[in-house]
Design a protein around this motif. Sequence first.
Motif, PDB file in Angstrom:
ATOM      1  N   UNK A  23      80.036 -36.800   9.266  1.00  0.00           N
ATOM      2  CA  UNK A  23      80.768 -37.336  10.297  1.00  0.00           C
ATOM      3  C   UNK A  23      80.946 -38.938  10.275  1.00  0.00           C
ATOM      4  N   UNK A  24      79.965 -39.631  10.580  1.00  0.00           N
ATOM      5  CA  UNK A  24      80.137 -41.125  10.364  1.00  0.00           C
ATOM      6  C   UNK A  24      80.698 -41.867   9.042  1.00  0.00           C
ATOM      7  N   UNK A  25      80.556 -41.098   8.160  1.00  0.00           N
ATOM      8  CA  UNK A  25      80.989 -41.506   6.795  1.00  0.00           C
ATOM      9  C   UNK A  25      82.536 -41.127   6.439  1.00  0.00           C
ATOM     10  N   UNK A  26      82.792 -40.133   7.317  1.00  0.00           N
ATOM     11  CA  UNK A  26      84.272 -39.729   7.021  1.00  0.00           C
ATOM     12  C   UNK A  26      85.338 -40.777   7.128  1.00  0.00           C
ATOM     13  N   UNK A  27      85.881 -41.193   5.839  1.00  0.00           N
ATOM     14  CA  UNK A  27      86.884 -42.307   6.008  1.00  0.00           C
ATOM     15  C   UNK A  27      88.075 -41.860   7.165  1.00  0.00           C
ATOM     16  N   UNK A  28      88.456 -43.135   7.791  1.00  0.00           N
ATOM     17  CA  UNK A  28      89.620 -43.257   8.801  1.00  0.00           C
ATOM     18  C   UNK A  28      90.996 -42.437   8.465  1.00  0.00           C
TER      19      UNK A  28
END
Length: 464
Positions: A23-28
């Motif tokens: 999740x938090x690492x998934x690029x925009x």
Amino acid sequence: MNSVVDIAGIFLPELPAEIVTLGPEVPERYHADWSGVERVRPLALLRPRTTAEVQACLRACHRHNLPVVPQGGLTGLAGGAQPHPQGVAISLERLRRIEAIDPFGLIATVEAGVVLQDLQAALRPHKLLFGVDLAPRGSCQIGGMLAANAGGQGVVQFGTMRAQVLGLEVVLADGSLLSMLRPLYKNNTGYDLNQMFVGSEGTLGIITKAVLRLHPAPAQKLTGFLAFDSFADVLALLRDLQHQFPGRVAAFELMWADFLDAVRRHVPVKFPFGTTPPMAVLFDIAGGNEADAAALEALLGEGFEQGRIQDGTLATSIQQAEELWRIRESVAEIFAQTKPINFDPSLPIPKVQEFIDEACAAIARQWPELPLLFFGHLGDGNLHIIADAAYLPAGDTEEDVQARVYAVLRGYNGAITAEHGVGSLRVGALTHDRSVAELAAMRAIKAALDPRGILNPGKVFAAQ
Ligand SMILES: Cc1cc2nc3c(=O)[nH]c(=O)nc-3n(C[C@H](O)[C@H](O)[C@H](O)COP(=O)(O)OP(=O)(O)OC[C@H]3O[C@@H](n4cnc5c(N)ncnc54)[C@H](O)[C@@H]3O)c2cc1C
């Protein structure tokens, strides 16, 4: 099931760590497509490298009832690839091998993540072309184009993606594989399951490979840009070109004055006319030897003499043709300058102007300030409309504008979407086009292939 820890626990024991992004690492860039829908961060992004890895991803999601959103090049304009906040996104971008090009059978076998422009480049040395071409060719992928049944400017000559497909490989919701990669032009052995996945917007299965039809590329083309005062004269030109060059009208794009003015305002293009005409046609004719050029000039000369064509230019070089096409393909820049509400209705070709007049009147009654831009692939009856939501009064929504336009469309036996699909943006409008019986048949197919409803929930149909 919504924490990063849970997701890691599901995927990391079963899948190679290199294909899992939590999740938090998934690029925009994976949080939405081009449509302007709300950006959503998925619980995880999976980027499999092979069909077997796609199967493993889906097996895990199926076991844990996790929503799955397939993602291609993310150029879609209906929110189809928008992630689910409680699910995972599966990007096909690493499946980008062109496996085979058969110049005799006129067939290519490609993985789903192949970018359209890469396929076009690979075909050029063989003097072949792929029948569908669209402006975001540098990003859109064959799998996404199939799932969206993309159209574009070549439909008037070669049809949509549906007409280019000979066979598909598809991973179903439970991870099982449907391998239908037969390089055959004709096959009446039972139902054609391939076609069911074309235009299914990631709701029935994940396309991993395709066998595609190719076409010989003409050595030259004739490109023209013409100004018109009336729609009737445009229709006459379309008819005359189709009679003069049967099967060779490769594009026939119409742009109305407001669209042309917007291009002139926002995009540094060379415009061929001093003033903006009421409408302008951009066309390509495949071929273009001396006899073709002479026949075209004679046909257009007659149009000028009879006062049907007001002004015009024929490209004399590839560079000039590209400059003319740049006018039509400036849509991305116009999107960037507006808060676009997109429409892409399909209409009977002769009725297009009448529909525009009625839709404009209906919109003006409610929102006199709302700007509307009209352009489209007239050769196949596909109109595009961009309304600028920045001009809507507070409290009025995109759905209100949609309802007005679709109410007019109903009187023309039109379809709400010719190209972009239903996605998440038009779920509420599906009943405008489809009867109760059709909806029931569509739901039965969905239930048979994806009984747990994990594939792209909330797209095409409202989430259950
Ligand atoms: C400037 C601009 C111009 C455009 N012009 C045209 C045009 O002329 N004609 C036209 O038809 N469209 C046009 N589009 C829309 C868009 O480019 C097409 O719909 C394109 O086919 C989407 O491909 P993609 O790879 O970007 O798919 P995405 O946007 O990533 O996905 C589209 C849909 O397909 C699903 N999907 C993606 N890959 C797969 C897969 N492998 N298996 C199963 N499902 C999958 C997604 O879940 C989503 O529902 C335009 C868009 C832009 C921004």
